[in-house]
Each structure stands twice: as structure tokens, then as C-alpha cells.
Design a protein around this motif. Structure first.
Motif, PDB file in Angstrom:
ATOM      1  N   GLN A 127       0.760  -1.291   0.019  1.00  0.00           N
ATOM      2  CA  GLN A 127       0.377  -0.300   0.011  1.00  0.00           C
ATOM      3  C   GLN A 127       1.048   1.139  -0.060  1.00  0.00           C
ATOM      4  OE1 GLN A 127      -2.164  -1.562   3.848  1.00  0.00           O
ATOM      5  NE2 GLN A 127      -4.009  -1.053   2.247  1.00  0.00           N
ATOM      6  N   VAL A 128       2.211   0.868   0.696  1.00  0.00           N
ATOM      7  CA  VAL A 128       3.335   2.094   0.575  1.00  0.00           C
ATOM      8  C   VAL A 128       3.380   2.966  -0.745  1.00  0.00           C
ATOM      9  CG1 VAL A 128       4.759   3.196   1.570  1.00  0.00           C
ATOM     10  CG2 VAL A 128       3.384   1.759   3.222  1.00  0.00           C
ATOM     11  N   LEU A 129       3.844   1.868  -1.659  1.00  0.00           N
ATOM     12  CA  LEU A 129       4.783   1.253  -2.586  1.00  0.00           C
ATOM     13  C   LEU A 129       3.506   1.891  -3.795  1.00  0.00           C
ATOM     14  CD1 LEU A 129       6.280  -1.156  -3.116  1.00  0.00           C
ATOM     15  CD2 LEU A 129       7.582   1.213  -2.902  1.00  0.00           C
ATOM     16  N   ALA A 130       2.164   1.887  -3.170  1.00  0.00           N
ATOM     17  CA  ALA A 130       1.254   2.296  -4.204  1.00  0.00           C
ATOM     18  C   ALA A 130       1.219   3.266  -5.118  1.00  0.00           C
ATOM     19  CB  ALA A 130      -0.361   1.679  -4.560  1.00  0.00           C
ATOM     20  N   ARG A 131       0.952   3.761  -3.250  1.00  0.00           N
ATOM     21  CA  ARG A 131       1.530   6.099  -2.927  1.00  0.00           C
ATOM     22  C   ARG A 131       2.572   6.744  -3.166  1.00  0.00           C
ATOM     23  NH1 ARG A 131       2.561   6.869   1.955  1.00  0.00           N
ATOM     24  NH2 ARG A 131       1.993   5.023   3.707  1.00  0.00           N
ATOM     25  N   ALA A 132       3.123   6.084  -3.482  1.00  0.00           N
ATOM     26  CA  ALA A 132       4.801   6.922  -3.001  1.00  0.00           C
ATOM     27  C   ALA A 132       5.683   6.628  -4.740  1.00  0.00           C
ATOM     28  CB  ALA A 132       5.588   6.191  -1.739  1.00  0.00           C
ATOM     29  N   LEU A 133       5.244   5.305  -5.094  1.00  0.00           N
ATOM     30  CA  LEU A 133       6.130   4.988  -6.054  1.00  0.00           C
ATOM     31  C   LEU A 133       5.627   5.821  -7.294  1.00  0.00           C
ATOM     32  CD1 LEU A 133       8.460   3.204  -7.579  1.00  0.00           C
ATOM     33  CD2 LEU A 133       6.880   1.793  -7.850  1.00  0.00           C
ATOM     34  N   PRO A 134       4.559   6.013  -7.893  1.00  0.00           N
ATOM     35  CA  PRO A 134       3.824   6.745  -8.793  1.00  0.00           C
ATOM     36  C   PRO A 134       4.478   8.424  -8.795  1.00  0.00           C
ATOM     37  CG  PRO A 134       2.961   5.949  -8.004  1.00  0.00           C
ATOM     38  CD  PRO A 134       4.113   6.015  -7.167  1.00  0.00           C
ATOM     39  N   VAL A 135       4.474   9.007  -7.676  1.00  0.00           N
ATOM     40  CA  VAL A 135       5.069   9.938  -7.246  1.00  0.00           C
ATOM     41  C   VAL A 135       6.560  10.865  -6.937  1.00  0.00           C
ATOM     42  CG1 VAL A 135       5.387  12.068  -4.965  1.00  0.00           C
ATOM     43  CG2 VAL A 135       3.273  10.410  -5.412  1.00  0.00           C
ATOM     44  N   VAL A 136       7.327   8.639  -6.739  1.00  0.00           N
ATOM     45  CA  VAL A 136       8.876   9.702  -7.087  1.00  0.00           C
ATOM     46  C   VAL A 136       8.920   9.474  -8.730  1.00  0.00           C
ATOM     47  CG1 VAL A 136      10.615   8.280  -7.040  1.00  0.00           C
ATOM     48  CG2 VAL A 136       9.717   8.627  -5.019  1.00  0.00           C
ATOM     49  N   ARG A 137       7.964   9.033  -9.375  1.00  0.00           N
ATOM     50  CA  ARG A 137       8.437   8.828 -10.917  1.00  0.00           C
ATOM     51  C   ARG A 137       8.598  10.418 -11.291  1.00  0.00           C
ATOM     52  NH1 ARG A 137       6.361   2.593 -11.926  1.00  0.00           N
ATOM     53  NH2 ARG A 137       7.948   1.458 -11.667  1.00  0.00           N
ATOM     54  N   ARG A 138       7.120  10.182 -11.032  1.00  0.00           N
ATOM     55  CA  ARG A 138       6.574  12.092 -11.803  1.00  0.00           C
ATOM     56  C   ARG A 138       8.031  12.832 -11.203  1.00  0.00           C
ATOM     57  NH1 ARG A 138       4.292  16.077  -8.696  1.00  0.00           N
ATOM     58  NH2 ARG A 138       3.141  14.088  -6.906  1.00  0.00           N
ATOM     59  N   ILE A 139       8.346  13.147  -9.866  1.00  0.00           N
ATOM     60  CA  ILE A 139       9.035  13.987  -9.658  1.00  0.00           C
ATOM     61  C   ILE A 139      10.173  13.617 -10.452  1.00  0.00           C
ATOM     62  CG2 ILE A 139      11.107  14.375  -7.867  1.00  0.00           C
ATOM     63  CD1 ILE A 139       9.105  14.132  -5.932  1.00  0.00           C
ATOM     64  N   VAL A 140      10.809  12.996 -10.671  1.00  0.00           N
ATOM     65  CA  VAL A 140      12.228  12.362 -11.789  1.00  0.00           C
ATOM     66  C   VAL A 140      12.101  12.862 -13.122  1.00  0.00           C
ATOM     67  CG1 VAL A 140      13.526  10.969 -12.607  1.00  0.00           C
ATOM     68  CG2 VAL A 140      13.067  10.469 -10.255  1.00  0.00           C
ATOM     69  N   GLU A 141      10.546  12.684 -13.657  1.00  0.00           N
ATOM     70  CA  GLU A 141      10.169  13.233 -14.814  1.00  0.00           C
ATOM     71  C   GLU A 141      10.142  14.627 -15.905  1.00  0.00           C
ATOM     72  OE1 GLU A 141       5.829  11.007 -15.617  1.00  0.00           O
ATOM     73  OE2 GLU A 141       7.141   9.674 -16.464  1.00  0.00           O
ATOM     74  N   GLN A 142       9.557  15.461 -14.051  1.00  0.00           N
ATOM     75  CA  GLN A 142       9.218  16.525 -14.360  1.00  0.00           C
ATOM     76  C   GLN A 142      11.113  17.771 -14.312  1.00  0.00           C
ATOM     77  OE1 GLN A 142       6.706  17.386 -10.665  1.00  0.00           O
ATOM     78  NE2 GLN A 142       5.148  17.059 -12.137  1.00  0.00           N
ATOM     79  N   HIS A 143      12.070  16.880 -13.820  1.00  0.00           N
ATOM     80  CA  HIS A 143      12.964  17.298 -13.394  1.00  0.00           C
ATOM     81  C   HIS A 143      14.226  16.561 -14.053  1.00  0.00           C
ATOM     82  CE1 HIS A 143      11.725  20.160  -9.952  1.00  0.00           C
ATOM     83  NE2 HIS A 143      10.903  19.563  -9.675  1.00  0.00           N
ATOM     84  N   ASP A 144      13.862  16.130 -15.118  1.00  0.00           N
ATOM     85  CA  ASP A 144      14.894  15.399 -16.260  1.00  0.00           C
ATOM     86  C   ASP A 144      16.531  15.905 -16.342  1.00  0.00           C
ATOM     87  OD1 ASP A 144      15.521  13.689 -18.356  1.00  0.00           O
ATOM     88  OD2 ASP A 144      15.411  14.534 -19.702  1.00  0.00           O
ATOM     89  N   GLN A 145      17.418  15.513 -15.969  1.00  0.00           N
ATOM     90  CA  GLN A 145      18.373  15.548 -15.931  1.00  0.00           C
ATOM     91  C   GLN A 145      19.000  16.897 -15.041  1.00  0.00           C
ATOM     92  OE1 GLN A 145      20.086  16.153 -19.501  1.00  0.00           O
ATOM     93  NE2 GLN A 145      17.857  15.753 -20.882  1.00  0.00           N
TER      94      GLN A 145
END
Length: 225
Positions: A127-145
Motif C-alpha cells: 500500500q505504501v509503494l502504491a502511493r509513494a512510487l508514482p510520486v517519485v516517478r513523477r518527480i523524476v520526470e518533471q526534473h529531467d537531468q
């Protein structure tokens, strides 16, 4: 150039010292915790950060604000609710010894598989991964490089690192530790391809960890009788 993620655990609290379950319990940093984080802030002062994100808990927000100070007003702390710690349900506020004594069977089941089993009224690792992992992926996408700092929690960090590196997350409590104000560095070539460059580093306030058995991990780490 990869996207760099500085993943930090908040500094120590009074409940950290007492080894109590305090995932959903909102507590401030202790004086020791503030000193730990101030040392980390000095260490990261020259790192070019594009953004800082934090769980909404008081201990993580305070940690993030201390880390943000050397970077000026242009880098502000963004709150992400999904990065909060595991909710331990009716274990909240109790020591491990109290939980073992009062809820022995439930605690034993959880120890065997904390990824899929949760305390009553609490959360499992899934349950923790289901909510937290998408946020981390979005953060990485938003701050590419770019470079970003995320302030999170002991359990959440261990689950995220396990998942991002493709490890079996069922063993996250046995095999991974996160000290207060620990620094982890992950480089991403894409939101789903990460390399761990630094793990659980507290050299900004402590030397090499000793080799004693940790009572704050699972029974897997208990001394053999």
C-alpha cells in the motif's frame, strides 16, 4: 545526464530514541535530530538543487526546511502527501516490546511478510509503494537531468529503494536500514531505471557504523542463541 535524486530520511525524534512505532504519529525533530540535519545541510549546501519535496509530517517538513536554507528562496519545499510513512494502525505509539507482548500473533505474521501484511487499521508495504512510487516517478520526470531532494521516512525509503532497484521488497526490513538524517543518492536514466550511488550515509555526523546487532531491524538480525 541522469536525473539525480537525493533521498533523505528525516532527523531523529524523541520517539526514534525510544524505538516506538510512529509512522502516522506527528512528532517534531529532537535537538539531536536538528543537529544531524544541520550537518547534512552544510554537506549539501553547494549541490545545485532544482526542487525539494517532503512528506507532510512535521519531522520531514522541518528537515526539508533546514536543508533548503543554504539554497535561498528560489528553492522552496513542496509537500507530497503520498510520501508519508507507513501507518502502523493500532501499534502507533507503542514500543516493539509492547507490540510483541500485546499482539504477538499479529506481530509474528507481519514480521514474516511486512510487504503484504499490515497491522490492524494500518498499511502494508504494498500500500505504501502504491502511493509513494508514482510520486517519485513523477518527480523524476518533471526534473529531467536535474537534481532534486526528497525528504521521507525510514520504512518508505527502504520500500522505494527496493522497488526502484528491482529487489524483492519482502526483505526490506531485514536487509536495508535507514539511520536518522541518512543520505541516499540515486541516478535515473529514466523514471524506471535507477542506479544507487550512495546508501544510508551518515558521515556528516557519524563514523563507520559498528558491527553490533541492530534491535531496530527484524528478528532476522537478532543474535543467534
Amino acid at each position: 545526464m541522469p536525473t539525480r535524486l537525493f533521498l533523505v530520511r528525516h532527523g531523529a525524534t524523541e520517539l526514534t530514541a525510544e524505538d516506538r512505532f510512529s509512522g502516522a504519529t506527528d512528532v517534531p525533530l529532537s535537538e539531536e535530530g536538528r543537529k544531524q540535519v544541520e550537518n547534512l545541510a552544510s554537506r549539501l549546501a553547494d549541490e545545485p538543487l532544482d526542487a525539494i519535496y517532503a512528506s507532510p509530517m512535521g519531522r520531514t517538513v522541518e528537515t526539508a526546511r533546514i536543508l533548503a536554507r543554504p539554497h535561498g528562496a528560489e528553492v522552496r519545499v513542496e509537500i507530497e502527501s503520498a510520501l508519508r510513512e507507513i501507518d502502523y494502525g493500532h501499534w502507533e505509539g507503542k514500543t516493539r516490546a509492547e507490540v510483541e507482548a500485546q499482539y504477538g500473533d499479529e506481530y509474528d505474521n507481519w514480521q514474516e511478510d511486512p510487504l503484504t501484511i499490515a497491522p490492524r487499521d494500518g498499511e502494508s508495504g504494498v500500500q505504501v509503494l502504491a502511493r509513494a512510487l508514482p510520486v517519485v516517478r513523477r518527480i523524476v520526470e518533471q526534473h529531467d537531468q536535474g537534481s532534486v531532494l526528497v525528504v521521507c521516512h525510514k520504512g518508505t525509503n527502504r520500500l522505494l529503494i527496493s522497488s526502484l532497484l528491482g529487489f524483492d521488497a519482502r526483505g526490506y526490513r531485514d536487509r536495508l536500514d535507514q539511520s536518522p538524517a541518512a543520505l541516499n543518492i540515486l541516478d535515473f536514466v529514466s523514471p524506471v531505471r535507477a542506479r544507487l550511488r550512495l546508501f544510508n550515509d551518515v558521515s556528516h555526523y557519524e563514523g563507520v557504523p559498528d558491527r553490533t546487532f541492530s534491535q531496530r531491524l527484524s528478528r532476522w538480525w537478532s543474535p543467534r542463541s
